[in-house]
Scaffold this motif. Structure first.
Motif, short mmCIF file in Angstrom:
data_model
loop_
_atom_site.label_atom_id
_atom_site.label_comp_id
_atom_site.label_asym_id
_atom_site.label_seq_id
_atom_site.Cartn_x
_atom_site.Cartn_y
_atom_site.Cartn_z
N LEU A 41 -1.59 6.08 9.60
CA LEU A 41 -2.58 6.21 10.67
C LEU A 41 -3.94 5.69 10.22
N GLY A 42 -4.34 6.06 9.01
CA GLY A 42 -5.61 5.58 8.48
C GLY A 42 -5.62 4.07 8.30
N ILE A 43 -4.49 3.51 7.85
CA ILE A 43 -4.40 2.06 7.69
C ILE A 43 -4.56 1.37 9.05
N GLY A 44 -3.94 1.94 10.08
CA GLY A 44 -4.04 1.33 11.42
C GLY A 44 -5.47 1.28 11.93
N ILE A 45 -6.19 2.39 11.77
CA ILE A 45 -7.59 2.43 12.22
C ILE A 45 -8.45 1.47 11.40
N THR A 50 -4.64 1.34 -2.03
CA THR A 50 -5.37 0.50 -1.08
C THR A 50 -6.05 -0.65 -1.79
N LEU A 51 -6.67 -0.39 -2.92
CA LEU A 51 -7.35 -1.45 -3.67
C LEU A 51 -6.36 -2.51 -4.15
N ILE A 52 -5.17 -2.08 -4.54
CA ILE A 52 -4.15 -3.04 -4.96
C ILE A 52 -3.78 -3.95 -3.79
N ALA A 53 -3.60 -3.36 -2.62
CA ALA A 53 -3.22 -4.14 -1.44
C ALA A 53 -4.35 -5.07 -0.99
N VAL A 54 -5.59 -4.65 -1.17
CA VAL A 54 -6.74 -5.45 -0.71
C VAL A 54 -6.78 -6.80 -1.41
N PHE A 55 -6.56 -6.84 -2.70
CA PHE A 55 -6.62 -8.10 -3.43
C PHE A 55 -5.49 -9.04 -3.01
N GLY A 56 -4.32 -8.48 -2.73
CA GLY A 56 -3.23 -9.31 -2.21
C GLY A 56 -3.54 -9.83 -0.82
N ASN A 57 -4.18 -9.00 0.00
CA ASN A 57 -4.55 -9.43 1.35
C ASN A 57 -5.56 -10.58 1.32
N ASN A 115 0.82 -1.21 0.00
CA ASN A 115 0.00 0.00 0.00
C ASN A 115 0.86 1.26 0.00
N ILE A 116 1.81 1.33 0.93
CA ILE A 116 2.66 2.53 1.02
C ILE A 116 3.55 2.66 -0.21
N GLY A 117 4.08 1.52 -0.68
CA GLY A 117 4.93 1.58 -1.86
C GLY A 117 4.17 2.07 -3.09
N ALA A 118 2.97 1.51 -3.31
CA ALA A 118 2.18 1.93 -4.46
C ALA A 118 1.76 3.39 -4.34
N SER A 119 1.41 3.81 -3.11
CA SER A 119 1.01 5.21 -2.91
C SER A 119 2.14 6.17 -3.27
N ILE A 143 -12.55 4.50 5.62
CA ILE A 143 -11.94 4.97 6.87
C ILE A 143 -10.52 5.45 6.62
N GLU A 144 -9.76 4.65 5.90
CA GLU A 144 -8.36 4.98 5.62
C GLU A 144 -8.23 6.26 4.81
N SER A 145 -9.03 6.36 3.75
CA SER A 145 -8.97 7.55 2.90
C SER A 145 -9.54 8.78 3.60
N GLY A 146 -10.51 8.56 4.51
CA GLY A 146 -11.08 9.69 5.25
C GLY A 146 -10.05 10.37 6.12
N VAL A 147 -9.19 9.58 6.76
CA VAL A 147 -8.12 10.17 7.59
C VAL A 147 -7.17 10.97 6.71
N LEU A 148 -6.78 10.40 5.57
CA LEU A 148 -5.88 11.10 4.67
C LEU A 148 -6.54 12.34 4.08
N TYR A 149 -7.81 12.24 3.78
CA TYR A 149 -8.54 13.40 3.23
C TYR A 149 -8.61 14.53 4.24
#
Length: 200
Positions: free
Chosen positions: A122-126, A55-62, A32-36, A96-102
């Protein structure tokens, strides 16, 4: 098993689950961080949109890691339902993750590369806490526990339940009776009739 032993077993299972979830989530965090950062640096995609795409890229791997490692022993029937719920809860986590970043980017103007990475993490953690609860509760459901098996009677119990041998001859000496014990039966003999000693 005692209540304390059962509680310890459940805690051990939960600990292993959290550890596996954390490993898969850690790999997803790196992706996620690398792609971002790649999207922020080499494209003109806005900060929040680039973060959402990563985030979407990481979700499919997860999903692959959760399905085939963390929760490989969970219910595998109904893959369509499972994948649908996974994408649904992943989308909520992405909001949630994007809301923190936004909020950090457009609400407070914190949009430097370092600040964007901090609030992205921080958003990823929440969002991860929400995903852990939702995935284990609704997506990868545990199989029902099998009931205890009926205990098989031991050889001693089987012998104690066996009836006494009805065909045994009482004069044959010891015979087996209920309880597995031997009973010595007394043999009674009829007195011999002596012949008349006086012969005529």
């Amino acid at each position: 098993m005692s209540e304390r032993g059962a509680l310890r077993a459940r805690l051990e299972l939960l600990g292993r689950e959290v550890a596996k979830f954390g490993v898969v989530g850690g790999v997803g965090l790196v992706v996620n961080i690398g792609a971002s950062n790649l999207l922020w640096r080499y494209t003109d995609i806005p900060t929040v949109r680039a973060g959402l795409l990563a985030t979407l890229i990481a979700v499919f791997g997860n999903y692959l890691g959760f399905r085939y490692w963390t929760y490989r022993d969970r219910d595998k029937s109904g893959r369509t339902r499972e994948l649908t719920l996974f994408l649904l809860f992943s989308a909520v986590g992405a909001v949630i993750e994007s809301g923190v970043l936004y909020a950090a980017t457009y609400g407070f103007g914190w949009n430097s590369p370092v600040q964007s990475n901090v609030f992205k993490i921080l958003g990823i953690g929440i969002a991860t806490m929400f995903r852990f609860w939702s995935y284990r509760t609704w997506v990868f459901k545990a199989l029902p526990e099998a009931g205890p098996r009926p205990e098989e009677p031991s050889p001693a119990d089987a012998a104690s339940d066996a009836p006494a041998d009805a065909d045994a001859d009482p004069s044959d000496g010891p015979v087996r009776v209920a309880g597995g014990f031997l009973e010595q039966r007394r043999t009674e003999r009829l007195p011999r009739v002596e012949a008349d000693s006086v012969r005529r």
